[in-house]
Design an enzyme around this catalytic site. Sequence first.
Site, PDB file in Angstrom:
ATOM      1  N   ASP A   1       0.802  -1.228   0.000  1.00 56.42           N
ATOM      2  CA  ASP A   1       0.000   0.000   0.000  1.00 56.42           C
ATOM      3  C   ASP A   1       0.837   1.282   0.000  1.00 56.42           C
ATOM      4  OD1 ASP A   1       1.035  -0.307   2.528  1.00 56.42           O
ATOM      5  OD2 ASP A   1      -0.834  -0.036   3.605  1.00 56.42           O
ATOM      6  N   HIS A   2       2.120   1.178   0.311  1.00 51.83           N
ATOM      7  CA  HIS A   2       2.945   2.388   0.400  1.00 51.83           C
ATOM      8  C   HIS A   2       3.707   2.652  -0.907  1.00 51.83           C
ATOM      9  CE1 HIS A   2       2.241   2.141   4.717  1.00 51.83           C
ATOM     10  NE2 HIS A   2       2.960   3.219   4.925  1.00 51.83           N
TER      11      HIS A   2
ATOM     12  N   ARG B   1      -0.125  13.542   9.519  1.00 53.28           N
ATOM     13  CA  ARG B   1       1.189  14.150   9.774  1.00 53.28           C
ATOM     14  C   ARG B   1       1.423  15.292   8.796  1.00 53.28           C
ATOM     15  NH1 ARG B   1       3.880   8.330  10.773  1.00 53.28           N
ATOM     16  NH2 ARG B   1       3.399   8.322  12.996  1.00 53.28           N
TER      17      ARG B   1
ATOM     18  N   SER C   1       6.888   8.021  12.645  1.00 49.96           N
ATOM     19  CA  SER C   1       6.712   6.697  12.054  1.00 49.96           C
ATOM     20  C   SER C   1       7.534   5.633  12.774  1.00 49.96           C
ATOM     21  CB  SER C   1       7.092   6.743  10.576  1.00 49.96           C
ATOM     22  OG  SER C   1       8.367   6.184  10.388  1.00 49.96           O
TER      23      SER C   1
ATOM     24  N   ARG D   1       9.378   3.426  11.301  1.00 50.43           N
ATOM     25  CA  ARG D   1      10.398   2.872  10.407  1.00 50.43           C
ATOM     26  C   ARG D   1      11.681   2.541  11.156  1.00 50.43           C
ATOM     27  NH1 ARG D   1      10.170   8.473   7.156  1.00 50.43           N
ATOM     28  NH2 ARG D   1       8.026   7.770   7.267  1.00 50.43           N
TER      29      ARG D   1
ATOM     30  N   ASP E   1       3.942  -0.562  11.779  1.00 46.23           N
ATOM     31  CA  ASP E   1       3.520   0.760  11.325  1.00 46.23           C
ATOM     32  C   ASP E   1       2.962   1.503  12.527  1.00 46.23           C
ATOM     33  OD1 ASP E   1       2.743   2.288   8.534  1.00 46.23           O
ATOM     34  OD2 ASP E   1       1.459   2.835  10.218  1.00 46.23           O
TER      35      ASP E   1
END
Length: 640
Positions: A64-65, A379, A535, A537, A119
């Site tokens: 989806d990203h 964000r 995030s 990440r 996530d």
Amino acid sequence: MGKNLIEKILEAHLVSGQIRQGETLAVSIDQTLMHDATGTMAALEFEALSIPRVRTKLSVVYVDHNTLQLGFENADDHLYLQSFAAKYGLHFSRPGNGICHQVHLERFAVPGQILLGADSHTPTCGGMGMLAVGVGGLDVALAMAGEPFYIQVPKVVAVKLIGQRPPWVSAKDIVLEMLRRLTVKGGVMKAFEYGGPGVKSLTVPERATIANMGAELGATTSIFPSDEKTLAFLKAQRREKDWIPLSPDPDATYDEILEIDLARLEPLIAQPHSPDRVCPVREVEGLRVDQIAIGSCTNSSYQDLMTVASILKGRTIPPHVSLVISPGSRQVLKMLALKGALSDLLESGARILESTCGPCIGMGQAPCTNGVSLRTFNRNFQGRSGTESARVYLVSPEVAAASALKGVISDPRRLGRPPSIDLPEVYPVEDNMVIPPLSPERGAEIETVRGPNIKPVPLRKSLPRELRGRILVKVSDNVTTDDIIPAGARVLPLRSNIPAISEYVFERLDPSFARRAKEFGGGFIVAGHNYGQGSSREHAALCPMFLGVQAVIAKSFARIHLANLINFGILPLIFNEEGDYQVLEQGDEIEIDVGDLSDKVTLINLTKDKKIFLIPLLNERERILVRHGGALPFVKEKRF
Ligand code: MIC
Ligand code: SF4
């Protein structure tokens, strides 16, 4: 003594430890999710553990990203993840099927279960009464391997919603009000449990919007009870069998109580460049907008987009406005089409994008130079949109639609009566874009497909007793993981290639960081409060680790980033005296005797000839991990 929701769910999943605020517990994990931006690393890490199949009840990988596919890299990652899912027993949500949190809410979330997601917006499923926590990829890999998850019991804050919501005040305004009151650090090590009579007026997608943006408060999670609204949503998704009622005991106790009188709310807006710069829309009304972007895991449900379509119906947006809409899932898009709302949107001049994250993560639709962009996202960090000079504001779908019509920021209350949207009794459920897991036998025959951009996960050696080197950079408060390692169409395709993506560490704040880190053979990072917010990440830890960063010395850390640093063997230290932040400057040569890490450690600033004390932010288990260079090498050898 009565229990709150968080305590009930933790208790039902307890592996070891005591449910007491601040204690670290081991809990079992029911479900995991990851996606194509965090998933390749998590998958590589899982593969490194040499376990034949995932051991959770359900694990899903979403694409989806990274769907722009400007080169072969994203497409190769998708293939790798699909083959990984087939081999190890995960569901695979194909590109275009939707944004992970929206699809998970629709098709997989189960009240009372624990979801761990690679996530930060994983708590979206808290809207369904799930205990959903965002973590780094390695924690998801370990959960898929059947390891318990170690969670520090947060302070549980009861958020009592009272009063009646006025027209045009949406769920987004409730969470913007939370951000206005508490700021982006106000939720660190806290969980928000929503209750009170106002909850009944919120649908599951609205609750999900609020739970979603708990991430911006820095919270561990946000959760709603599971009630008749939850049942209605699950029924409409043909999943009523997944429903259980779930509420806190009447005499439940909380660490804090907060009350929001919905009747006193009005449409709100977060101004550039932080989600907590919140003020009433009326205060910035009239500012000309260049772009309106509607979508993201915060506001892309059927209810949100039907509201937008009803406002725009029969009208055309002004020539200077670019309106882009990304529906949260294929199910949402299909319903908009069935209801005729898609044509209303198209006729208004809206540009319909794929059901993916898209502009939210800078995957296309970067605004014009100095552009004003109004987004229903979560964000608005500077540069995240892809345009450094853009000013991004965060709003509800109602404010976005009203402003799209006028071409300036507009308070939707001027539009008269708000549209009334009925939620469907049955959604058009179709899971043909989710590939279910193969049988273990067939899975075992699959080989994972690794394209040339997919490189192994680098590992760190064990921590020496004495660390010595330079302060590579000194940053201030609230530095985000977007600041540490940017996303966007240029950098995201490198997520599977740590040597290549590491070149971008601190690119926005300090473009020569990577070069200097290499030149000096690594070193240290000094930071202010809430370092690593945003995030999940893990690249924000993995890449500095690859560049030789040995420790981060900060005033305080954001939760997920702190865990990621530890997972990759970077020592997290806080100042014993906050004022000592002044003693350290970029370029200083320092020496730290880390000892056994159980107590204060001494830092000697060799350049300034000064001594200060630092506190390692580690519990006993984490000390072992950091000493061994992180969680991956350690768990691989099954040492605990
Ligand atoms: C984000 O919103 O920043 C992301 C992209 O979804 C991240 C995950 C990532 O960076 O891979 C998140 O929120 O955790
Ligand atoms: Fe995707 Fe944006 Fe949600 Fe992150 S915040 S999961 S990029 S939609």
